[in-house]
Structure formats: structure tokens, C-alpha cells
Design an enzyme around this catalytic site. Structure first.
Site, mmCIF file in Angstrom:
data_model
loop_
_atom_site.group_PDB
_atom_site.id
_atom_site.type_symbol
_atom_site.label_atom_id
_atom_site.label_comp_id
_atom_site.label_asym_id
_atom_site.label_seq_id
_atom_site.Cartn_x
_atom_site.Cartn_y
_atom_site.Cartn_z
ATOM 1 N N SER A 93 42.240 -5.769 19.873
ATOM 2 C CA SER A 93 42.769 -6.051 18.540
ATOM 3 C C SER A 93 41.608 -6.370 17.604
ATOM 4 O O SER A 93 40.452 -6.430 18.023
ATOM 5 C CB SER A 93 43.739 -7.229 18.605
ATOM 6 O OG SER A 93 43.062 -8.386 19.048
ATOM 7 N N GLU A 127 39.501 1.296 5.195
ATOM 8 C CA GLU A 127 40.685 2.162 5.271
ATOM 9 C C GLU A 127 41.935 1.297 5.351
ATOM 10 O O GLU A 127 41.881 0.148 5.815
ATOM 11 C CB GLU A 127 40.600 3.074 6.493
ATOM 12 C CG GLU A 127 40.585 2.294 7.790
ATOM 13 C CD GLU A 127 40.232 3.137 8.996
ATOM 14 O OE1 GLU A 127 41.004 4.067 9.275
ATOM 15 O OE2 GLU A 127 39.208 2.842 9.657
ATOM 16 N N LYS A 129 45.212 -0.497 6.664
ATOM 17 C CA LYS A 129 45.696 -0.911 7.991
ATOM 18 C C LYS A 129 47.171 -0.516 8.085
ATOM 19 O O LYS A 129 48.028 -1.134 7.470
ATOM 20 C CB LYS A 129 45.533 -2.419 8.187
ATOM 21 C CG LYS A 129 45.929 -2.894 9.578
ATOM 22 C CD LYS A 129 45.666 -4.396 9.726
ATOM 23 C CE LYS A 129 46.027 -4.863 11.129
ATOM 24 N NZ LYS A 129 47.458 -4.728 11.416
ATOM 25 N N ARG A 150 49.499 0.620 23.319
ATOM 26 C CA ARG A 150 48.473 -0.393 23.549
ATOM 27 C C ARG A 150 48.830 -1.304 24.724
ATOM 28 O O ARG A 150 48.000 -1.638 25.546
ATOM 29 C CB ARG A 150 48.288 -1.250 22.292
ATOM 30 C CG ARG A 150 47.203 -2.321 22.465
ATOM 31 C CD ARG A 150 47.400 -3.489 21.477
ATOM 32 N NE ARG A 150 47.318 -3.069 20.096
ATOM 33 C CZ ARG A 150 46.188 -2.970 19.407
ATOM 34 N NH1 ARG A 150 45.032 -3.223 19.997
ATOM 35 N NH2 ARG A 150 46.217 -2.621 18.141
ATOM 36 N N CYS A 434 82.659 -9.735 19.395
ATOM 37 C CA CYS A 434 83.723 -9.715 20.410
ATOM 38 C C CYS A 434 84.739 -10.843 20.267
ATOM 39 O O CYS A 434 85.741 -10.870 20.979
ATOM 40 C CB CYS A 434 83.107 -9.765 21.808
ATOM 41 S SG CYS A 434 82.303 -11.338 22.198
ATOM 42 N N CYS A 455 76.596 -16.241 21.787
ATOM 43 C CA CYS A 455 77.926 -15.771 22.173
ATOM 44 C C CYS A 455 78.118 -16.000 23.663
ATOM 45 O O CYS A 455 77.218 -15.747 24.459
ATOM 46 C CB CYS A 455 78.042 -14.283 21.843
ATOM 47 S SG CYS A 455 79.448 -13.475 22.618
ATOM 48 N N CYS A 461 80.995 -8.556 25.521
ATOM 49 C CA CYS A 461 80.347 -8.435 24.212
ATOM 50 C C CYS A 461 79.461 -7.193 24.216
ATOM 51 O O CYS A 461 78.487 -7.126 24.964
ATOM 52 C CB CYS A 461 79.513 -9.680 23.907
ATOM 53 S SG CYS A 461 78.778 -9.634 22.263
#
Length: 717
Positions: A93, A127, A129, A150, A434, A455, A461
Site C-alpha cells: 500500500s 496521477e 488515485k 491485492r 421478514c 434480525c 430472513c
């Protein structure tokens, strides 16, 4: 004030250690949400603030840097859905900068490291990102052979089939290209394509997508490459991995070569020679940002000379020769029209603000995240007031922030513009998908009520159904060979009634439904006659199942494998277990006390199980399941004369005579409780080669430690 809120300069060493532990866990959680699940919960600005605080504490207390520190880590572990790919060169990174002063410091640091004077000019590239998904595409002898995400920087996910569907990415390279080429860049979705896709989804009555970045990432992770192809993904090339030969000796020259080979490269990239020029280009890109057809969240600066890049080298997770200059968060004022509730795959109810359309940073914003019920009330994650305690109400004029081109959020309310007739928002007590009860659990560790409302619908669900099904067939539950994540997704999404699997009972009726259907599973790509026959056999083998596996397979919140075994052993039969849960429904009386008194269960687990059985539709699904399967009576351990009955045992390190599961099963059959962690309540730690922190903890707590042979001698082989 907690250690997470205190200024870094005021922290004691103990507070700093606690803060670093919290930050490591919180950043790892958000990395997994962003890189692994494509579903970030916080903005880029909030995430960057967490990382800056972590770095600041580590700088002040270098002795406290943790093995799992975010400063040593990139991204998140790859998912298990796609095959892993180990990168020939790590995908690291970039460090971030947030101000002109930060950029000046970065440039000065480059000059200082290289021993250059200010008048000895160093060229940089600048440049945009791109806010997309990082990708590494490998070519051998001019042909694409693999493409990987990655991932965690070292290992990514193999998405070659999906990358081949992106028209902008060449399948082959021209004759002059090196024998081995790894092109790295960003896969993204154009804003115009994103808006068109959402318009299509809304026209079909389907839920729209949140933002282009998440949509691009989700599209790329489709198991069906045809879906990826339909999403019109795009690509910008800007870096490289392994190369058998270098076509240029500068960053700018390398990217030019990529363009000549047929890759899209960003036209806004420039080569510049001074901080003033770099910052001017940053401002220029910022002005063009609203008109670009792709999301960007900053500008990347890189030393242009590859020779100087090599001399500058790398820190643990980022290069010294590059940095990302992030754009600041952008804000605007608009009216909150309504609050909708979305249900995630874990059952979490997330409130989403529906806004009067407003342009923020050149993008029309109509939705914003509201996080949870407490956030709406003006309460933070730790119970502290936020926005000075101001709540958010439908009809309010609100300040919307869009940071880093991710999902916008409401950061404040203008009380002066609040209408006298406004009322406080009532968070729903039932699931909007639901109709099941929606509850806020008590956190086992803190004893406080969780911020997230969930829930209780479980199987019934739809929002949770696929994840429940995947859990149901997992290794420690039903363990049905040939029925994995990919197959569950296929069966769940099918519109053919003879193929649909929406709840667990559907798995066991699949073969019967197929017998009377004209559309045969064996004729569908990816299956075939032999594999279908094996699948049916594997399903039928699981009609008789151990009670603890059955309970674990139900996917009841907080009920893991160990708890399922405790419940199975305590109740003996499924009939007794279900009857006990129903009798305990008032959370009082003998049945409730019996459940709470099971060692290793406790009130949080007991409440979760009872809530699950209070939901009629869960009981209905289980009733249908019991028409197909037969949970077996739990085997009670033969503990007569056992030297380990009632003792808590921990296995650590490598075992040579048993697998970990075999050792655990044997100990439990003798009446021992097997734990995954060492505490003062642990009686025995069985340590094999490679035992680490658990062995250290055992010695710290004066717990009895024995070898595998000593353990076998104790239990009689």
C-alpha cells in the site's frame, strides 16, 4: 476519557498498549470489510484517522509495536471463494499525506535520504488515485495467464476468468513485450455505467448499489463471469510486479510502454520537478474531479527514476518513493426525507438516510449512512455524546459529508432549521425483510448493549438466508461434500422451483423435486451426471446426524461448536432441547434456570437461543427439516473412573498421534471440557512442538503442562 480518545502525548505506557490493541483489532476489522467484503462501514477519512493515531502511538512508544500492527500489514486476507494466488512481488500500500506541509515533508524526506541538495532536481510523477480494486495481471510469452486481487499484499484471489471479460484489458501483448510481464492497476466502474446499472436495478424493482467502488469489487468477485462481463468494468494500468525485462528506466516511461502495449493509462499523469508544480497539479486534478467519469480520492506522487526508487527502497508495508495525497472530506447541506432500514447478511439492521438530492464534490448524493440506532440518537460507539447529543430526525436539515468517494454520511444537524412538529425517530423492533423480532444483544465482553440491532429471523430472513445455508453445510455442521459456497449461491439464486434451495429443508428435497422435473441438474454447466449422483449420496448420508452438529448447523447467534456440544449433552435429545427452549421463553422459571446453569453457556448465549425459538418461522423451518433428517440422541461421555472428568483442557502446538479434532473428541468423551484459550480456570495444557503463547500463559498461571505422551498415559492411551 478512554485510551482510545486521549491525546497521544498524554498516554501512559499502559494506556498506549491498550490503545494499540484496540486500533489493531478495529483497523483489521475495517480492512476485512473494505478489501474482503467490499462493504466499508466508515469513511476513508475516519479510517485514515485510525491509522494516523496508530502510527503516532507507535512513534512515541516503539517498544509497544505489536506483531499484528496495521503498520506491518496491507489489506485483508483473501476470501475462501476464489483460489489463492501468491504474488511474485508483494502488492504494497502507499503512505498517505493530507496537507501541503505533509507533501513538502515527503519530498524533503526523499532528498534527505538520497543525500541530494534542493538544487539537485528530482523528478516526480503525479496521477489521480483511482478508487477501485487493485489488480495484478500476469502475462507469459505475450499471453495472459493469471489475474489476482491485492488480498493481503502477499496472497490474492484468482479472478482470471472475470478479468478476461474486461474489454479494455488485452488478452495478448505485442511481439516486443518482455517474456514475463505483471501489469498492476485499478479495476473500476465508470460513474455513467454505475448510474445506468442502478437505473436498471430500480426499474426491475431490485435494491440499488451503494457506490461504484463496491459495485466494481462485487462484480469482479462474481462466480459467474457472465455477470462480470455485463457490468462494463474498466481498468487503468499504473505499476508492475515481476518483469523479465524493463522497457524503460523511469516511472513515466514504464506507464507510456503500458499504453503502447494496449493498456488504458490515465491521461492526467504528469512528470514534474518541484513541490510547487506537484501541488499545482493536485489542485488542477481537484478542479477536474467533478467532471471525471470515475471516482478518485487523491493524487499519487512517485519518484520518477527507477534507479532512485531502488535506492529509496521500502518500509515494512509501503515504498519510501511514493505517497498518496488524499482529498479532504466534502460537505453540503440538504434535507433528510426519510430513513430506510437495510438488512445485511449477518442480520444487522443498518439505517440509510434518503436525502433531497444534493451535489457534494461534483456527485449527486441522495443516500447517506446513519450507522445504527445510537448514531441517530447522537450517541457514539462508547456511549459518548456525538454532535453534542443532537439526534437526527426525518425532515431535518443535515450536513452531509462525502470523504474519499465512499458512501456519504450525515455528520451534523442544523437545529435552528428543525420544524416544531418533528418527532424523534423510532428504530424498528421488527425486521423489514421478514418481520421477525429485531434485538440488540448484550456484548459478552463488556456487558453493555451492542450498537447493532439484529434480525432474529435466521433461516427465514432472505437477507441472511444464503449465509445461514453456507453455515448449515459447513465442515463442523452438516459437512455435505459437493455443496459449498458456489453451489449454495447457484441454488439460492435459481428461479426454477425444481432447483431452488432457500432454506435447509430444501437441500433434502432437491433429489425428489428433480425426479419430477424436466430441467435436470446434470445438464447444467458445472455439474454433470456423476457429480450430481455424488451430491445426492452425500446429502442422503447426512439424514442421520449427531445432535450437537444439528444444533450447531441451525446457526443460532453465539452458539459455536463447543456450546452446541454442551447443549446436546445437557438435553440428550432434540425433542427435549426444543421443549426446554420454549419453556424458557419468559426468561424466568425452572427451564430458564436450567439453561443458564449449564456450565459454559451463560445468560448471553441462553438469551440468544431462547430468542431464536421464540420466532415462529424458525420453528416452522426446523419442523420441515425434521421431516427429512433425524438428529441422534447425544452420547453421554463414559466418565466412570476418568481422571479428567470436569477438568478444563487446552491443546496447543502440533500433535503427532492425533489430529486436534480427535484429541478434543477423546477428551470430551472422558468428561473433560476442551477450551481454545488458557485462563486461571484451566486445569491441563497439553503442549506439542511449536507451542507458543498458550504455553507461556500456562506457566504464568501455574497450570499443569504435559506432553502428548504424558496425556495419553494419564487417560490410558
Amino acid at each position: 476519557m478512554s485510551s482510545e480518545q486521549k491525546p497521544v502525548e498524554d498516554l501512559t505506557e499502559e494506556e498506549a498498549a491498550a490503545a494499540l490493541a484496540y486500533l489493531a483489532a478495529e483497523i483489521a476489522r475495517n480492512d476485512a470489510l473494505y478489501h474482503g467484503n467490499d462493504a466499508p462501514e466508515i469513511s476513508d477519512a475516519e479510517y485514515d484517522a485510525l491509522k494516523r493515531r496508530n502510527d503516532a502511538i507507535e512513534a512515541r512508544f516503539p517498544a509497544l509495536v505489536r506483531a499484528d500492527s496495521p503498520s506491518r500489514r496491507v489489506g485483508a486476507a483473501p476470501s475462501e471463494t476464489f483460489m489463492p494466488v501468491v504474488h511474485a512481488r508483494p502488492m504494497l500500500s502507499l503512505d498517505n499525506t493530507f496537507s501541503q506541509e505533509d507533501v513538502q515533508d515527503f519530498v524533503a524526506g526523499v532528498y534527505r535520504f538520497l543525500g541530494r541538495l534542493p538544487d539537485q532536481s528530482i523528478a516526480f510523477t503525479a496521477e489521480p488515485k483511482i478508487d477501485g480494486l487493485s489488480m495484478s495481471i500476469r502475462y507469459e510469452n505475450g499471453r495472459m495467464v493469471s489475474a489476482a486481487t491485492r488480498g493481503d499484499g502477499t496472497t490474492g484471489e484468482n479472478v482470471t476468468a472475470n478479468i478476461r471479460t474486461i474489454k479494455e484489458i488485452p488478452q495478448t501483448l505485442p511481439a516486443g513485450a518482455p517474456a514475463v510481464v505483471e501489469i498492476r492497476g485499478e479495476v473500476y466502474m465508470a460513474k455513467s455505467d454505475f448510474l445506468a446499472l442502478n437505473a436498471q436495478m430500480e426499474a426491475e424493482g431490485k435494491q440499488s448499489y451503494v457506490n461504484p467502488r463496491n459495485t466494481a469489487a462485487g462484480s469482479l468477485r462474481q462466480l459467474d463471469a457472465k455477470v462480470t462481463a455485463s457490468r462494463k468494468l474498466k481498468f487503468f494500468a499504473y505499476a508492475w510486479g515481476e518483469m523479465s525485462d524493463m522497457p524503460a528506466d523511469t516511472q513515466f516511461g514504464m506507464v507510456q510502454a503500458f499504453g503502447e502495449w494496449g493498456f488504458p493509462v490515465n491521461p492526467l499523469m504528469k512528470r514534474l520537478n518541484s513541490v510547487a508544480d506537484i501541488l499545482a497539479h493536485y489542485d488542477e486534478i481537484g478542479l477536474q474531479r467533478p467532471d471525471l467519469d470515475y471516482d478518485i480520492d487523491g493524487v499519487v506522487y512517485k519518484v520518477d527514476s527507477l534507479e532512485l526508487q531502488a535506492r529509496l527502497g521500502f518500509r515494512s508495508r509501503s515504498p519510501r518513493w511514493a505517497t498518496a495525497h488524499k482529498f479532504p472530506a466534502e460537505q453540503a447541506l440538504t434535507r433528510l426525507l426519510d430513513i430506510d432500514i437495510q438488512v445485511g447478511r449477518t442480520g444487522a439492521l443498518t439505517p440509510v438516510a434518503r436525502l433531497e438530492p444534493i451535489t457534494v464534490g461534483g456527485v449527486v448524493v441522495t443516500n447517506a449512512t446513519l450507522h445504527n440506532a445510537d448514531y441517530i440518537k447522537g450517541i457514539g460507539n462508547k456511549g459518548e455524546p456525538i454532535r453534542d447529543g443532537r439526534d437526527i430526525r426525518i425532515g431535518d436539515m443535515v450536513i452531509v459529508q462525502r470523504a474519499g468517494d465512499v458512501i456519504p454520511q450525515i455528520v451534523d444537524v442544523v437545529l435552528e432549521k428543525r420544524e416544531a412538529s418533528s418527532v424523534a425517530y423510532e428504530f424498528p423492533k421488527t425486521c423489514p425483510v421478514c418481520g421477525s423480532h429485531a434485538v440488540r444483544d448484550i456484548n459478552e465482553k463488556t456487558g453493555k448493549v451492542d450498537a447493532v440491532t439484529r434480525c432474529t429471523g435466521g433461516f427465514i430472513c432472505r437477507a441472511q438466508a444464503t449465509e445461514h445455508l453456507k453455515h448449515f453445510v459447513s465442515r463442523n455442521a452438516y459437512d455435505i461434500e459437493g455443496l459449498g459456497s458456489k453451489q449454495i449461491d447457484f441454488f439460492f439464486e435459481s428461479d426454477d422451483p425444481a432447483l431452488q434451495v432457500r432454506t435447509a429443508p430444501d437441500i433434502f428435497t432437491l433429489e425428489r423435486r428433480q425426479q419430477s422435473s424436466l430441467s435436470k441438474l446434470e445438464n447444467i454447466d458445472g455439474f454433470g451426471k456423476v457429480s450430481v449422483s455424488k451430491l445426492y449420496a452425500a446429502i442422503n448420508e447426512r439424514r442421520d446426524i449427531a445432535l450437537h452438529r444439528f444444533i450447531f448447523a441451525l446457526g443460532i447467534r453465539h452458539v459455536g461448536e463447543t456450546t452446541a456440544k454442551l447443549l446436546a449433552r445437557s438435553y440428550g435429545t432434540y425433542e427435549a432441547f426444543e421443549a426446554g427452549m420454549k419453556e424458557a421463553a419468559p426468561l424466568a422459571g425452572d427451564a430458564w434456570n436450567d439453561l443458564n446453569n449449564i456450565e459454559g453457556v451463560g445468560e448471553v448465549v441462553a438469551r440468544a437461543v431462547v430468542e431464536f425459538y421464540k420466532e415462529p418461522r424458525n420453528v416452522e423451518v426446523i419442523s420441515k427439516l425434521l421431516d427429512e433428517v433425524r438428529p441422534q440422541e447425544a452420547e453421554q461421555p463414559t466418565t466412570s473412573g476418568s481422571p479428567v472428568v470436569g477438568k478444563t483442557v487446552v491443546f496447543t502446538g502440533s500433535l503427532e498421534k492425533f489430529t486436534r479434532d480427535e484429541a478434543k473428541a477423546k477428551a470430551e468423551s472422558l468428561g473433560a471440557k476442551v477450551s481454545g484459550s488458557v485462563s486461571k480456570k484451566t486445569d491441563i495444557v497439553v503442549a506439542g512442538p511449536g507451542a507458543g503463547s498458550k504455553l507461556d500463559k500456562a506457566r504464568e498461571f501455574n497450570v499443569q503442562v504435559m506432553t502428548e505422551d504424558e496425556w495419553l498415559e494419564l487417560i490410558g492411551g
